[in-house]
Design a protein around this motif. Structure first.
Motif, PDB file in Angstrom:
ATOM      1  N   THR A  99     -25.219 -21.950 -37.946  1.00 38.50           N
ATOM      2  CA  THR A  99     -26.061 -23.121 -38.204  1.00 38.50           C
ATOM      3  C   THR A  99     -25.568 -23.849 -39.450  1.00 38.50           C
ATOM      4  O   THR A  99     -25.365 -23.227 -40.497  1.00 38.50           O
ATOM      5  N   THR A 100     -25.369 -25.132 -39.319  1.00 33.69           N
ATOM      6  CA  THR A 100     -24.944 -25.976 -40.429  1.00 33.69           C
ATOM      7  C   THR A 100     -26.040 -26.974 -40.746  1.00 33.69           C
ATOM      8  O   THR A 100     -26.569 -27.629 -39.847  1.00 33.69           O
ATOM      9  N   THR A 101     -26.385 -27.088 -42.016  1.00 28.97           N
ATOM     10  CA  THR A 101     -27.321 -28.110 -42.464  1.00 28.97           C
ATOM     11  C   THR A 101     -26.567 -29.046 -43.398  1.00 28.97           C
ATOM     12  O   THR A 101     -25.939 -28.591 -44.358  1.00 28.97           O
ATOM     13  N   PHE A 102     -26.612 -30.334 -43.096  1.00 30.24           N
ATOM     14  CA  PHE A 102     -25.877 -31.279 -43.931  1.00 30.24           C
ATOM     15  C   PHE A 102     -26.603 -32.616 -43.941  1.00 30.24           C
ATOM     16  O   PHE A 102     -27.570 -32.829 -43.202  1.00 30.24           O
ATOM     17  N   GLU A 103     -26.135 -33.511 -44.798  1.00 25.94           N
ATOM     18  CA  GLU A 103     -26.784 -34.809 -44.997  1.00 25.94           C
ATOM     19  C   GLU A 103     -25.750 -35.911 -44.835  1.00 25.94           C
ATOM     20  O   GLU A 103     -24.648 -35.828 -45.369  1.00 25.94           O
ATOM     21  N   ILE A 104     -26.113 -36.931 -44.057  1.00 28.32           N
ATOM     22  CA  ILE A 104     -25.274 -38.112 -43.900  1.00 28.32           C
ATOM     23  C   ILE A 104     -26.140 -39.338 -44.182  1.00 28.32           C
ATOM     24  O   ILE A 104     -27.119 -39.579 -43.475  1.00 28.32           O
ATOM     25  N   ASP A 105     -25.788 -40.084 -45.227  1.00 25.65           N
ATOM     26  CA  ASP A 105     -26.533 -41.297 -45.585  1.00 25.65           C
ATOM     27  C   ASP A 105     -28.038 -41.071 -45.615  1.00 25.65           C
ATOM     28  O   ASP A 105     -28.816 -41.776 -44.971  1.00 25.65           O
ATOM     29  N   PHE A 106     -28.453 -40.012 -46.358  1.00 29.58           N
ATOM     30  CA  PHE A 106     -29.859 -39.704 -46.625  1.00 29.58           C
ATOM     31  C   PHE A 106     -30.607 -39.176 -45.411  1.00 29.58           C
ATOM     32  O   PHE A 106     -31.819 -39.011 -45.458  1.00 29.58           O
ATOM     33  N   GLN A 107     -29.894 -38.880 -44.326  1.00 28.04           N
ATOM     34  CA  GLN A 107     -30.498 -38.266 -43.152  1.00 28.04           C
ATOM     35  C   GLN A 107     -30.038 -36.816 -43.066  1.00 28.04           C
ATOM     36  O   GLN A 107     -28.834 -36.542 -43.053  1.00 28.04           O
ATOM     37  N   ARG A 108     -30.992 -35.891 -43.016  1.00 27.30           N
ATOM     38  CA  ARG A 108     -30.648 -34.474 -42.952  1.00 27.30           C
ATOM     39  C   ARG A 108     -30.538 -34.030 -41.492  1.00 27.30           C
ATOM     40  O   ARG A 108     -31.362 -34.392 -40.658  1.00 27.30           O
ATOM     41  N   VAL A 127     -21.408 -19.599 -40.030  1.00 30.94           N
ATOM     42  CA  VAL A 127     -20.785 -20.714 -39.323  1.00 30.94           C
ATOM     43  C   VAL A 127     -19.286 -20.524 -39.180  1.00 30.94           C
ATOM     44  O   VAL A 127     -18.604 -20.137 -40.124  1.00 30.94           O
ATOM     45  N   ASN A 128     -18.770 -20.793 -37.990  1.00 28.89           N
ATOM     46  CA  ASN A 128     -17.339 -20.915 -37.746  1.00 28.89           C
ATOM     47  C   ASN A 128     -17.057 -22.323 -37.240  1.00 28.89           C
ATOM     48  O   ASN A 128     -17.687 -22.778 -36.280  1.00 28.89           O
ATOM     49  N   LEU A 129     -16.141 -22.987 -37.898  1.00 24.20           N
ATOM     50  CA  LEU A 129     -15.790 -24.353 -37.545  1.00 24.20           C
ATOM     51  C   LEU A 129     -14.295 -24.472 -37.305  1.00 24.20           C
ATOM     52  O   LEU A 129     -13.495 -23.778 -37.947  1.00 24.20           O
ATOM     53  N   ARG A 130     -13.937 -25.394 -36.400  1.00 22.27           N
ATOM     54  CA  ARG A 130     -12.551 -25.831 -36.310  1.00 22.27           C
ATOM     55  C   ARG A 130     -12.566 -27.332 -36.508  1.00 22.27           C
ATOM     56  O   ARG A 130     -13.343 -28.039 -35.867  1.00 22.27           O
ATOM     57  N   VAL A 131     -11.730 -27.796 -37.395  1.00 23.91           N
ATOM     58  CA  VAL A 131     -11.843 -29.161 -37.890  1.00 23.91           C
ATOM     59  C   VAL A 131     -10.566 -29.952 -37.640  1.00 23.91           C
ATOM     60  O   VAL A 131      -9.469 -29.480 -37.956  1.00 23.91           O
ATOM     61  N   LEU A 132     -10.733 -31.148 -37.086  1.00 27.12           N
ATOM     62  CA  LEU A 132      -9.635 -32.105 -36.963  1.00 27.12           C
ATOM     63  C   LEU A 132      -9.897 -33.243 -37.934  1.00 27.12           C
ATOM     64  O   LEU A 132     -10.952 -33.876 -37.900  1.00 27.12           O
ATOM     65  N   ILE A 133      -8.931 -33.494 -38.794  1.00 28.08           N
ATOM     66  CA  ILE A 133      -8.982 -34.598 -39.747  1.00 28.08           C
ATOM     67  C   ILE A 133      -7.844 -35.537 -39.375  1.00 28.08           C
ATOM     68  O   ILE A 133      -6.680 -35.125 -39.317  1.00 28.08           O
ATOM     69  N   ILE A 134      -8.169 -36.794 -39.105  1.00 28.63           N
ATOM     70  CA  ILE A 134      -7.149 -37.719 -38.615  1.00 28.63           C
ATOM     71  C   ILE A 134      -7.363 -39.109 -39.212  1.00 28.63           C
ATOM     72  O   ILE A 134      -8.491 -39.583 -39.331  1.00 28.63           O
ATOM     73  N   SER A 135      -6.278 -39.744 -39.592  1.00 33.74           N
ATOM     74  CA  SER A 135      -6.343 -41.057 -40.227  1.00 33.74           C
ATOM     75  C   SER A 135      -6.518 -42.155 -39.190  1.00 33.74           C
ATOM     76  O   SER A 135      -6.289 -41.967 -37.998  1.00 33.74           O
ATOM     77  N   HIS A 136      -6.903 -43.334 -39.664  1.00 23.44           N
ATOM     78  CA  HIS A 136      -7.016 -44.522 -38.822  1.00 23.44           C
ATOM     79  C   HIS A 136      -5.732 -44.751 -38.032  1.00 23.44           C
ATOM     80  O   HIS A 136      -5.760 -44.997 -36.828  1.00 23.44           O
ATOM     81  N   ASP A 137      -4.619 -44.694 -38.739  1.00 22.01           N
ATOM     82  CA  ASP A 137      -3.325 -45.046 -38.147  1.00 22.01           C
ATOM     83  C   ASP A 137      -2.918 -44.100 -37.026  1.00 22.01           C
ATOM     84  O   ASP A 137      -2.140 -44.476 -36.145  1.00 22.01           O
ATOM     85  N   ASN A 138      -3.401 -42.879 -37.056  1.00 18.49           N
ATOM     86  CA  ASN A 138      -3.020 -41.890 -36.059  1.00 18.49           C
ATOM     87  C   ASN A 138      -4.004 -41.786 -34.898  1.00 18.49           C
ATOM     88  O   ASN A 138      -3.756 -41.064 -33.940  1.00 18.49           O
ATOM     89  N   LEU A 139      -5.101 -42.517 -34.994  1.00 18.78           N
ATOM     90  CA  LEU A 139      -6.107 -42.479 -33.944  1.00 18.78           C
ATOM     91  C   LEU A 139      -5.836 -43.601 -32.946  1.00 18.78           C
ATOM     92  O   LEU A 139      -5.577 -44.748 -33.329  1.00 18.78           O
ATOM     93  N   ASN A 140      -5.873 -43.273 -31.679  1.00 17.42           N
ATOM     94  CA  ASN A 140      -5.645 -44.253 -30.619  1.00 17.42           C
ATOM     95  C   ASN A 140      -6.579 -45.454 -30.775  1.00 17.42           C
ATOM     96  O   ASN A 140      -7.763 -45.304 -31.064  1.00 17.42           O
ATOM     97  N   ALA A 141      -6.034 -46.651 -30.566  1.00 20.63           N
ATOM     98  CA  ALA A 141      -6.790 -47.893 -30.798  1.00 20.63           C
ATOM     99  C   ALA A 141      -8.044 -47.974 -29.934  1.00 20.63           C
ATOM    100  O   ALA A 141      -9.094 -48.443 -30.393  1.00 20.63           O
ATOM    101  N   ASP A 142      -7.967 -47.520 -28.691  1.00 19.81           N
ATOM    102  CA  ASP A 142      -9.135 -47.568 -27.804  1.00 19.81           C
ATOM    103  C   ASP A 142     -10.234 -46.616 -28.277  1.00 19.81           C
ATOM    104  O   ASP A 142     -11.424 -46.944 -28.244  1.00 19.81           O
ATOM    105  N   ILE A 143      -9.808 -45.422 -28.734  1.00 13.39           N
ATOM    106  CA  ILE A 143     -10.784 -44.453 -29.248  1.00 13.39           C
ATOM    107  C   ILE A 143     -11.439 -45.010 -30.513  1.00 13.39           C
ATOM    108  O   ILE A 143     -12.660 -44.941 -30.684  1.00 13.39           O
ATOM    109  N   LEU A 144     -10.624 -45.573 -31.387  1.00 10.24           N
ATOM    110  CA  LEU A 144     -11.126 -46.142 -32.639  1.00 10.24           C
ATOM    111  C   LEU A 144     -12.134 -47.252 -32.362  1.00 10.24           C
ATOM    112  O   LEU A 144     -13.199 -47.308 -32.990  1.00 10.24           O
ATOM    113  N   ARG A 145     -11.827 -48.113 -31.417  1.00 11.53           N
ATOM    114  CA  ARG A 145     -12.731 -49.218 -31.072  1.00 11.53           C
ATOM    115  C   ARG A 145     -14.077 -48.685 -30.576  1.00 11.53           C
ATOM    116  O   ARG A 145     -15.137 -49.167 -30.994  1.00 11.53           O
TER     117      ARG A 145
END
Length: 285
Positions: free
Chosen positions: A55-64, A89-107
């Motif tokens: 279980t992960t508890t986190f906050e994004i822009d004042f929303q818990r 918690v066990n997580l697997r994380v993908l971190i990807i920049s704007h430039d490497n993300l497909n344009a359609d996915i980004l849109r």
């Protein structure tokens, strides 16, 4: 992370990872960046988290948010966020920049964001799990001649799969009413121009329709008038700066496009129900 104490800390792809794509797997408490993750910050990259268990508890822009079990979490660039608590918690994380993300996915991500964490069925989670496992295998095969191309393609496949799960929850564009299409276009412009554009009439002009009609579309679709959405977006940014920077209220007002500081102060108090300084004190105590 930015060392400027007068701004919201920003993790940059280049400074933190030195590459356009990075993957990590572990209990988050074992990650090198765990301490940073517990401090409110922004990233200039896209973050896709596949939670396998716990279980992960986190906050994004004042929303818990509290996420339990198999799920995916997407955090878009510049959203202010922090981890609050972790339980097995066990997580697997993908971190990807704007430039490497497909344009359609980004849109698509820009159109549907912000999004909440998404619980996954076993069948879907198994597919996502296979996709991210493949990404990790390619991530380690740095000797491959076409390493970057293979890695980018596999990570975009994962991002597309996760994005498709969010998209499945959204109403298809072809099924949107005229009011909904116009409201969607307004929100897109608002996100881009809220600092410089404050008047409802200016948004109507950008969309080449009357202010009355735009207000009718937005109110019919959301239940709230144009002015409400404009003010809420400005106030969200003000809250971010009050909570995550040491700028004065006057500096924040100016940064958000208000030369009339008293007007901004009254707007904040009316919208939030307390003064800007009271909001800062309440959240920092």
């Amino acid at each position: 992370m930015s060392g400027n104490p007068n701004s919201i800390p920003l993790n940059t792809m280049a400074d933190t990872f030195g590459t356009g794509i990075f993957l990590e797997t572990a209990s988050l408490k074992e990650l090198e960046l765990y301490e940073q993750a517990t401090q409110a910050h922004r990233d200039d990259y896209h973050l896709f988290c596949v939670q396998e268990k716990g279980t992960t508890t986190f906050e994004i822009d004042f929303q818990r948010h509290q996420v339990a079990g198999a799920a995916v979490i997407y955090i878009q660039p510049n959203q202010v966020h922090r981890v609050i608590n972790l339980e097995k918690v066990n997580l697997r994380v993908l971190i990807i920049s704007h430039d490497n993300l497909n344009a359609d996915i980004l849109r698509i991500l820009q159109e549907i964001a912000p999004v909440k964490p998404l619980k996954l069925s076993k069948e879907t989670f198994d597919l996502v799990s296979e996709a991210i496992s493949l990404c990790f295998k390619f991530f380690e095969r740095k000797q491959e001649t076409l390493y970057q191309s293979i890695l980018k393609a596999s990570c975009n496949a994962l991002a597309a799969l996760i994005t498709s799960q969010y998209l499945a929850l959204a109403k298809p564009t072809e099924n949107l009413s005229r009011f909904e299409i116009i409201t969607k276009a307004f929100k897109s412009i608002l996100e881009r121009d809220f600092v410089l554009t404050k008047r409802p009439a200016d948004y109507a002009e950008k969309l080449k329709i009357s202010t009355v009609y735009l207000n009718e579309c937005v109110k019919k679709t959301t239940g709230q008038p144009l002015s409400y959405h404009i003010q809420q977006r400005i106030i969200l940014e003000a809250k971010r700066l009050l909570y995550h920077s040491n700028k004065s209220v006057k500096e924040i007002a100016f940064e958000l496009g208000y030369d009339d500081y008293p007007y901004f102060s009254r707007l904040f108090t009316k919208t939030v129900g307390m003064t800007a300084l009271s909001f800062r004190k309440k959240n920092l105590d």
